[in-house]
Design a protein around this motif. Sequence first.
Motif, short mmCIF file in Angstrom:
data_model
loop_
_atom_site.label_atom_id
_atom_site.label_comp_id
_atom_site.label_asym_id
_atom_site.label_seq_id
_atom_site.Cartn_x
_atom_site.Cartn_y
_atom_site.Cartn_z
N PHE A 1 9.19 0.84 3.31
CA PHE A 1 9.05 0.85 4.76
C PHE A 1 7.57 0.77 5.11
O PHE A 1 6.76 1.52 4.55
CB PHE A 1 9.67 2.11 5.36
CG PHE A 1 11.17 2.20 5.18
CD1 PHE A 1 12.03 1.60 6.09
CD2 PHE A 1 11.71 2.86 4.08
CE1 PHE A 1 13.40 1.68 5.92
CE2 PHE A 1 13.08 2.94 3.91
CZ PHE A 1 13.94 2.34 4.83
N SER A 2 7.24 -0.12 6.03
CA SER A 2 5.84 -0.32 6.41
C SER A 2 5.23 0.98 6.93
O SER A 2 5.79 1.62 7.82
CB SER A 2 5.74 -1.41 7.49
OG SER A 2 6.19 -2.63 7.01
N ALA B 1 10.99 3.04 11.47
CA ALA B 1 10.12 2.26 10.60
C ALA B 1 10.66 0.85 10.42
O ALA B 1 11.88 0.61 10.45
CB ALA B 1 9.98 2.94 9.25
N GLN B 2 9.75 -0.08 10.22
CA GLN B 2 10.10 -1.47 9.95
C GLN B 2 9.78 -1.80 8.49
O GLN B 2 9.27 -0.95 7.75
CB GLN B 2 9.34 -2.41 10.89
CG GLN B 2 9.64 -2.19 12.36
CD GLN B 2 11.10 -2.44 12.69
OE1 GLN B 2 11.68 -3.44 12.28
NE2 GLN B 2 11.71 -1.53 13.45
N PRO C 1 0.81 -1.23 0.00
CA PRO C 1 0.00 0.00 0.00
C PRO C 1 0.83 1.27 0.00
O PRO C 1 2.01 1.28 0.39
CB PRO C 1 -0.82 -0.12 1.29
CG PRO C 1 0.00 -1.02 2.17
CD PRO C 1 0.68 -1.99 1.25
N THR C 2 0.19 2.37 -0.41
CA THR C 2 0.82 3.69 -0.39
C THR C 2 1.06 4.12 1.05
O THR C 2 0.31 3.79 1.96
CB THR C 2 -0.08 4.71 -1.10
OG1 THR C 2 -0.34 4.23 -2.42
CG2 THR C 2 0.58 6.07 -1.19
N GLY C 3 2.13 4.89 1.26
CA GLY C 3 2.48 5.33 2.60
C GLY C 3 1.50 6.33 3.18
O GLY C 3 0.62 6.86 2.51
N GLY C 4 1.70 6.61 4.49
CA GLY C 4 0.78 7.47 5.21
C GLY C 4 0.99 8.95 4.95
O GLY C 4 0.11 9.76 5.25
#
Length: 666
Positions: free
Chosen positions: A477-478, A347-348, A273-276
């Motif tokens: 990065f999650s 970040a993980q 998914p796209t990042g926040g």
Amino acid sequence: MKYAWVSALLLVASLQLSQAWDGATLYFGLAAFTGFLALLLKKLVPAGLAGLAVMVLAMAAGFFAAKGASPDRDPTWVLLDTVPRLLTAARPAPATPELLVPGLLLIIGVSTVTVLSVTKRGTALFVPALGSATLYVAAALLTTGRADRYGLTALVLVVVLALGWLIIDRSGPVVPPAVLATALAGLTLLAFVLPANGFEPRKLVTPPVTDIAIANPLPQLAAWAAQGDAELFRMRGPEVPVRLVTLSRYSGASWEAASTYGPLGVVDAPDLPTGGRFQDASVDLTITGLNGEWLPGVGRPQAVSLSNAMVDPDTGSLVVADGVKTGLSYTVRGVVETPSDADLAEAQVPADATRYTALPRLPFTLAEYARQATANARTPYEKAVALEQVVRLNRRPDAEAPVGSSYARLETFLFGNPGESGAGAGTAEQFASAYAVLARAVGLPARVVVGFQPVPEQNGERVVRAADATAWPEVYFSGWGWVAFDPVSGNGSGPSAASKREVLNRLASTTAKPTPTSLASVPPLVQPSAVQPDAVAAPEVRQGFPLWAFAPVLLLIGLYAARTSRRLRHRAAGPVGAWNEVLDSLQLAGLRPKPSRTVPDIAREWGEAGTHLAVMVDQAAFAPPPSTPQQHGWRFARDIRKAVRRKASWWRKVVWAIDPRPLFRR
């Protein structure tokens, strides 16, 4: 006055529908008035023939507008194919001819039927309500409710409808407030409840998927570098990197792009998914010298003004099957992920992104080199920064270096002896590929992007030349998405230099160089090192209220609307209609009279109102037309209905307004 009212309804509903397209307001606004062409033709031919003529002309024009996308198909197939094309296009859909056709034909059909319907005298003006509701619902479904987030357009339509029914149609039936409330509730239900609960019309269409075998453009970087100042394209917009293709598969010999592409509006989400944190970027591009099938874009593409552009939903790479051509101009809008340094620090990375960590038959030398380079790193971000420094250390860009991104070429680039061809020197292809392979070796999801870095703007326009072509790696990065790194210069558009410097100072790796190891006992296949499991909690998936739960509500609304429409028709039909309303009331109360009984016989049971109404019914049925206006009789029917309802049982009173039995009475 009547036609002005119809025009206002059609215009509001058409402009609402135009929000499903990008830049279609003018076209849809003009289409709202096409019904008046049928009104002019009606003076020469019957109304039905006039409407048919307008629709035939509209469909013929639609065929010629859309046939460019399928020049060898028959007209029926071309017109039908515009619907799946629209449902698989981006939101909002580009205002191209083949994508405009279904919306324009819908408006023309509604406008024609609506305008012709109000030419008859004594009509209850229900067709304009049905037509405007059709356009409104179509807009709600095509935009999943976003076209009228707060219901303001629905309120405007209901108000305009009420004014028409209560002022213009004075001689016709008076519309009860319950009808207006029902109409507003129905529009609100369709506009908000259905899209919010996962109803997506695009899922009804299987998007076309195309297999395209396209060459990897990485080796072309050296050729572009040799061309120098050759102009490739021009762009206007924010200063963001322009992406040509994203390469996510690595075979050990080369990087490969996706081979399956579909329309930009495909509902399927990307695999990661796209990042926040992100920003929208829109650029205008004009091709001036670029060749091939790849279409330059920005970020993760959301919309392209070309109807024949296709996309790989996972990487966002854009292609045009018949190739880009000089002079091609288009607009592309994308989402650029912009995480902050603080976001990346802790970040993980996802533990199951095997597609982006796969390394077939990874040589031990590369695996051990990556392990040594990140031995002191605590987090995935620190590993990514350390690898960027290690790949850049003591290596130089060289446009004439040998091309290639195989394991052998990367080992020569990283470990080659001085004087060996390609040792310690390479193009952006080797820098980006080496970084991505080493990142995957320590469990970081990585890929390579071929694109162009922005150049200084000249007169509001950037000229992108062959020398501006480059490649860079990205790490996922999650929660924050794909982040670019720059092993060539250490700058780029990823994390800030200050953040990287802080990490490198802690690792004390600014001068360290891992030692390549080569042992005969090492097995030829080495798996990448394990990384920490994903520490970012997966977002909670909210289950929408099931769509089928609203079926009873829709059924009740439909029954109420049908019963109201029947009552309004009775009211407009004079004494005979009033008597039919009485018969409906008797049936609802369970007092339906036998067919052998006469009107006066039945009416006497209901007092003076029944006697007066029976006389009026007999006169309307058997007497010559009166020379003076006849009393309507609806007042007597209303009095009788009240008396009948008082005799009905309580449960009949509860379902009185929605009981379907009168709808089937002859």
